[in-house]
Scaffold this active site. Structure first.
Site: not given
Ligand SMILES: *Cc1c(COP(=O)(O)O)cnc(C)c1O
Length: 429
Positions: A144, A239, A267
């Site tokens: 994701y 990411d 995060k």
């Molecule tokens: C949570 C998450 C996102 C998206 O971040 P948001 O602040 O919810 O837009 C993207 N990549 C990873 C790996 C994530 O865990």
């Protein structure tokens, strides 16, 4: 446990908010029942509107590495708020947190702050496309990267090279530029690169996957991607929205000694306020506006409250020498405790763990990609989720989420959690 007030609030919310939630993952669609409305939280615990207390393993889906309402973060935000909450002008604290992030994370010279992980990943691929002059990207099934169009592509069947959108509203035009590979499958990536010579701008990956449960990269996988990128002029994007500042000061790049070309954050970097960021070496970051041609902007980017929270968070992480060791030990303790309990039952399971990320999959085979992750028994998970919830243990309402271990958890909390798992096995027997 009673959830009367949560139920009433959910009913009211559904009238004016689609599905009653502002992020779909908060709904209990995968597990059934009514979402719990949070009222407050401190340390390892979250309290709901009915006055129930939970040991929290979601922790706002990751940011609260040090526990809820962490003193230095709360103080920093309070003080900042007194002197104005947004200016639309540069502020000194943006440079301060940027300097610290660049010091902590290997292989980056410059960082740009945005408001979410979605924005960070979206901007990172635009930058990669602008920099390489190529259109296509490779992502991995089950990873994701936020909800922007290019990433909302589900696994195509069998030999399909082009992804199909998994949400209406994502155009075929967008979908055709996102190629899908299987996590931990280098051969698959090689084939995609060969079939799309000189067309691929970037490979984006969660270096430890956390959005299909926790799935560690196999030995040599990340480095294999690095080498493929090197020999094909492709940028490697890590990411690290979930893993950044969680697995190590320098995230997965540090943990696995593999350098990415662009790194995305979110995060933890915001300490619980809306922050995302992307970073790279000068050559790439200087391609970004206003220095370079790739446009990117944000009215509230680098917001002083968010920067104050993030800075307090990063400072603590940077100065606490034993933090990652403690987190790892707590997670290992939980891993062992749950293993002992489940081994005594006839429930099939696999536990994956990296640092302070851990997930229990209800299937006994090895879980190393999306296909093996979806094999888990969802009925067992649903029963598990509700049993834990009723015993005051809050895990994500989805079988495809990591549990986030925080430093605020005590060994008593962990024992209580293990005892709850034991009670669940008895309910299932
Ligand atoms: C949570 C998450 C996102 C998206 O971040 P948001 O602040 O919810 O837009 C993207 N990549 C990873 C790996 C994530 O865990």
């Amino acid at each position: 446990m009673l959830y009367q007030r949560s139920s009433a609030l959910f009913k009211e919310a559904q009238e004016v908010i689609p599905g009653g939630v502002n992020s779909s993952v908060r709904a209990f669609k995968g597990v059934g029942g009514t979402p719990i409305f949070a009222k407050s939280a401190k340390g390892a615990y979250v309290y709901d509107e009915d006055g129930n207390r939970y040991i929290d393993y979601i922790n706002s889906w990751g940011p609260m590495l040090l526990g809820h309402a962490f003193g230095p973060v709360v103080e920093a935000v309070k003080i900042k708020a007194e002197s104005g909450t947004s200016f639309g002008m540069p502020t000194a604290i943006e440079t301060e947190i940027a300097e610290l992030a660049v010091e902590m994370v290997p292989n980056i010279d410059k960082i740009r702050f945005v408001n979410s992980g979605t924005e960070a990943c979206m901007s990172a691929i635009r930058l990669a496309r602008g920099f390489t002059g190529r259109d296509k990207i490779i992502k991995f099934s089950g990873c994701y990267h936020g909800h922007s169009d290019a990433f909302l592509i589900a696994a195509g069947s069998g030999g399909a090279t082009f992804g199909t959108p998994n949400s209406p509203g994502v155009t075929q035009g967008t979908a055709k530029d996102t190629l899908l590979a299987d996590y931990n499958n280098l051969e698959n990536v090689k084939q995609l690169i060969e079939a799309n010579t000189n067309e691929i701008a970037a490979i984006i990956i969660e270096p430890v996957a956390g959005n299909m449960g926790c799935i560690p990269p196999k030995e040599g996988f990340l480095n294999g991607l690095r080498l493929l990128c090197n020999s094909n002029g492709i940028l490697l994007i890590f990411d690290e929205v979930m893993t950044g500042f969680r697995l190590a000061k320098g995230g997965a790049q540090e943990l696995y000694s593999v350098n990415a070309d662009i790194v995305c954050f979110g995060k933890v970097i915001g300490g619980g306020l809306p922050v995302g960021a992307f970073a790279a070496r000068n050559e790439i970051m200087n391609y970004l506006a206003p220095l370079g041609p790739v446009y990117q902007a944000g009215t509230l980017s680098g917001n002083p409250l968010a920067m104050a929270a993030g800075l307090a968070m990063l400072k603590t992480i940077n100065s606490d020498k034993d933090l990652f060791k403690r987190l790892e030990e707590k997670t290992l303790y939980l891993h062992k405790g749950i293993t002992d309990v489940l081994d005594k039952s006839n429930i099939q399971y696999t536990i994956n763990r990296v640092g302070s990320m851990i997930s229990v999959h209800f299937d006994e085979g090895e879980v190393y990609d999306f296909n093996t992750a979806v094999k888990g028994n969802n009925n067992t998970f649903k029963a598990f989720f509700h049993s834990m919830l009723n015993q005051g243990i809050y895990i994500a309402p989805s079988a495809f989420e990591t549990w986030f271990i925080t430093d605020a958890l005590s060994y008593n909390d962990l024992d209580e959690t293990i005892a709850a798992v034991e009670k669940f096995t008895k309910e299932m027997a």
